[in-house]
Design an enzyme around this catalytic site. Sequence first.
Site, mmCIF file in Angstrom:
data_model
loop_
_atom_site.group_PDB
_atom_site.id
_atom_site.type_symbol
_atom_site.label_atom_id
_atom_site.label_comp_id
_atom_site.label_asym_id
_atom_site.label_seq_id
_atom_site.Cartn_x
_atom_site.Cartn_y
_atom_site.Cartn_z
ATOM 1 N N LYS A 213 0.888 -1.238 0.145
ATOM 2 C CA LYS A 213 -0.066 -0.260 -0.046
ATOM 3 C C LYS A 213 0.904 1.281 -0.074
ATOM 4 O O LYS A 213 0.692 2.306 -0.800
ATOM 5 C CB LYS A 213 -0.952 0.082 1.115
ATOM 6 C CG LYS A 213 -1.831 1.100 1.148
ATOM 7 C CD LYS A 213 -2.767 0.918 2.266
ATOM 8 C CE LYS A 213 -3.659 2.388 2.576
ATOM 9 N NZ LYS A 213 -4.682 2.285 3.895
ATOM 10 N N GLU A 219 10.787 -4.506 4.177
ATOM 11 C CA GLU A 219 10.711 -6.084 3.990
ATOM 12 C C GLU A 219 10.421 -6.320 2.520
ATOM 13 O O GLU A 219 11.003 -7.024 1.604
ATOM 14 C CB GLU A 219 9.866 -6.993 4.613
ATOM 15 C CG GLU A 219 10.164 -6.947 6.494
ATOM 16 C CD GLU A 219 9.445 -5.796 7.098
ATOM 17 O OE1 GLU A 219 9.023 -4.743 6.295
ATOM 18 O OE2 GLU A 219 9.320 -5.928 8.137
ATOM 19 N N GLY A 278 -4.681 -2.024 5.227
ATOM 20 C CA GLY A 278 -3.764 -2.923 4.581
ATOM 21 C C GLY A 278 -4.488 -4.369 4.852
ATOM 22 O O GLY A 278 -4.669 -5.204 3.936
ATOM 23 N N ARG A 279 -5.006 -4.652 6.168
ATOM 24 C CA ARG A 279 -5.558 -6.007 6.614
ATOM 25 C C ARG A 279 -6.949 -6.195 5.987
ATOM 26 O O ARG A 279 -7.594 -7.117 6.373
ATOM 27 C CB ARG A 279 -5.517 -6.183 7.958
ATOM 28 C CG ARG A 279 -5.972 -5.176 8.905
ATOM 29 C CD ARG A 279 -5.707 -5.184 10.417
ATOM 30 N NE ARG A 279 -6.079 -4.139 10.900
ATOM 31 C CZ ARG A 279 -5.376 -2.892 11.173
ATOM 32 N NH1 ARG A 279 -4.447 -2.643 10.676
ATOM 33 N NH2 ARG A 279 -6.103 -2.103 12.137
ATOM 34 N N GLU A 364 -4.200 -6.874 15.054
ATOM 35 C CA GLU A 364 -3.692 -5.579 14.665
ATOM 36 C C GLU A 364 -4.979 -4.701 14.734
ATOM 37 O O GLU A 364 -4.734 -3.259 14.981
ATOM 38 C CB GLU A 364 -3.198 -5.559 13.015
ATOM 39 C CG GLU A 364 -2.177 -4.433 12.793
ATOM 40 C CD GLU A 364 -1.494 -4.484 11.662
ATOM 41 O OE1 GLU A 364 -0.263 -5.013 11.618
ATOM 42 O OE2 GLU A 364 -1.968 -4.363 10.454
ATOM 43 N N HIS A 395 -2.943 -33.702 17.449
ATOM 44 C CA HIS A 395 -1.971 -34.321 17.879
ATOM 45 C C HIS A 395 -0.717 -33.490 18.400
ATOM 46 O O HIS A 395 0.521 -33.800 18.467
ATOM 47 C CB HIS A 395 -1.517 -35.205 16.800
ATOM 48 C CG HIS A 395 -2.435 -36.111 16.454
ATOM 49 N ND1 HIS A 395 -2.577 -37.426 16.953
ATOM 50 C CD2 HIS A 395 -3.554 -36.024 15.615
ATOM 51 C CE1 HIS A 395 -3.630 -38.150 16.559
ATOM 52 N NE2 HIS A 395 -4.270 -37.329 15.511
ATOM 53 N N LYS A 523 9.566 -0.809 14.116
ATOM 54 C CA LYS A 523 10.483 -0.325 12.793
ATOM 55 C C LYS A 523 11.418 0.594 13.367
ATOM 56 O O LYS A 523 12.417 0.678 12.677
ATOM 57 C CB LYS A 523 9.197 0.089 11.943
ATOM 58 C CG LYS A 523 8.265 -0.789 11.425
ATOM 59 C CD LYS A 523 7.409 -0.148 10.276
ATOM 60 C CE LYS A 523 6.352 -0.932 10.086
ATOM 61 N NZ LYS A 523 5.216 -0.350 9.208
HETATM 62 O O1 F6P Z 1 2.415 -4.265 9.832
HETATM 63 C C1 F6P Z 1 2.082 -2.975 9.588
HETATM 64 C C2 F6P Z 1 1.453 -2.742 8.391
HETATM 65 O O2 F6P Z 1 1.455 -1.483 7.975
HETATM 66 C C3 F6P Z 1 0.215 -3.626 7.966
HETATM 67 O O3 F6P Z 1 -0.918 -2.726 8.448
HETATM 68 C C4 F6P Z 1 0.114 -3.650 6.492
HETATM 69 O O4 F6P Z 1 -0.831 -4.779 6.223
HETATM 70 C C5 F6P Z 1 1.646 -4.202 6.344
HETATM 71 O O5 F6P Z 1 2.480 -3.351 7.207
HETATM 72 C C6 F6P Z 1 2.245 -3.719 4.906
HETATM 73 O O6 F6P Z 1 2.246 -2.579 4.467
HETATM 74 P P1 F6P Z 1 2.333 -2.067 2.912
HETATM 75 O O7 F6P Z 1 1.154 -2.752 2.232
HETATM 76 O O8 F6P Z 1 2.267 -0.633 2.956
HETATM 77 O O9 F6P Z 1 3.463 -2.533 2.669
#
Ligand code: F6P
Length: 558
Positions: A213, A219, A278-279, A364, A395, A523
Amino acid sequence: MTAQDVCLLPITHTTAWQALAAHRDSLRGRHLRDFFAAEPDRFARMGLSLGDLLVDFSKQRIDARGLALLTDLARAADVEGWRAKLFAGETINASEKRAVLHPALRHLDPTPFPSAAFDVMPEVRQVRDQMRDFAERVRAGLWRGYTGEAIRHVVNIGIGGSDLGPKMAVRALSAFEHPGLHLHFVSNLDGAQLAPLLETLDPRATLFIVASKTFSTQETLINARTARDWLLAAVGNEERHQAALARHFVAVTAEVAKANEFGIPAENTFAFWDWVGGRYSLWSAVGLSVALSIGMSGFERLLSGAAAMDAHFREAPLERNLPVLMALLGIWNTNFLGAETSAVLPYNESLRSLPAYLQQLEMESNGKAISREGQPLPCRTNPIVWGEIGVNGQHAFFQLLHQGGWLVPCDFIAAAASDYPLPGHHAPLLANCLAQSAALAFGRTEEEARRELEAEGLSADEIDALLPFKVFQGNQPSTTLLLPRLDAYHLGALVALYEHKVFVQGVVWGINSFDQWGVELGKRVASRVLPVLEGAPADDLDASTRGLVAYCQRHGHR
Ligand code: F6P
């Protein structure tokens, strides 16, 4: 007093909350066995349906009066008013000054949404058309790589909401996947995820979706750069780089300009908007990998299942409203019975990524102790969500659920029919699912255990020695959710059910469920630790972190 005045009170001070606490006290000592004995119509009353989705609440530790008091609580928290605000597109994510409009993404009618005055549908439909065109070209082998090869592998690079939703859905719907397209998901910074995957891929036939987003998540950008370098190394000649990127990289983002800077051309960029959390973004172009896997018509069936749940959530009275009841029963378990965790137990291999998806959605969203007005909340909020597919969990940790003495409300989820119909597999799977919820609810009394041991012919001494181990307390509450089949429509309805459950719980607890300030600090600290790991002075780090950094340096981090 209006509903709004009542809401200014901490929820625990409302009459509804106090009536529930008193009712909980009056039910003390009542076992699920007693609830079932006293109410022969319990399943008929508490097994509710939406179409052919069945949600059985009868194994929750509550009676009809308790349910009525819970709906009073929902009214005291003005759930109906907040629900209206959600669907009206009001700025209910106040701390980020955003509307929350993921229901627009599954609005399939040719009408405006949320209103004629503020209609987001033209842009939503335009992106859906773009997804359809792209997905069908890739699926038909018409979208080709830089050497003219058809795409056979798609790698979604993203994390959190840009990974968990599409990964969960692609896996859940694997029975319907395109036979010639293999979907992969890369989220982890650990090269152990991307490196071995790249070894198995052919750059000429691999498409990368960079889903982010913000297009600034560390990452995702590190993984995307590594994938880009890998592709361009295979392409060789620098003059062909741009053209190759245009055949092998697409972006899904609300930050189109940043994707362009990365080298992904505008026509390969699928937009979404700041009003999609995002979620909650599975339904947007973040679901592109799902559309590639099952086709755009399959993706639209996912949307239509969610839309059916939206309509139900909007229209059904609170007393028969599935997300509302699920939310309220969760609150009952957490705030009145004292549960600290809740388990998601899908008896379906294809739903193996659902627990992780729901962990983000629930924790979250509602893992917060500060109210939407910035005040400390007076009660505990989201329980710790965890889970595993059945029968594997049986199990591993079910021993604790049965005899560990913890209160762990469980959601059992299963499909009545399997799309992988190996003879002799599905009925035992279902039997285990149904048996576990029954065993957890009703347990085994000392008397029952004694009779069984007697029937096995054990001596009185042997029985006395074994008896304590053979007793199961039971009384473990659960909800069972049954789908006729795990297809796109029912998956959409199931996921939207959980989304609205989370929304209702947030309203009752007084939380803004749509921000996530709690992920920021880690972060920020990581950005201070990284230079130190790479040799900068460690002055502003604490002693423990300095010591751990020194260890990594001594042992040769690379
Ligand atoms: O974990 C924090 C967060 O902002 C989530 O809410 C989101 O889904 C994720 O990082 C990834 O963010 P982006 O889609 O901006 O890379």
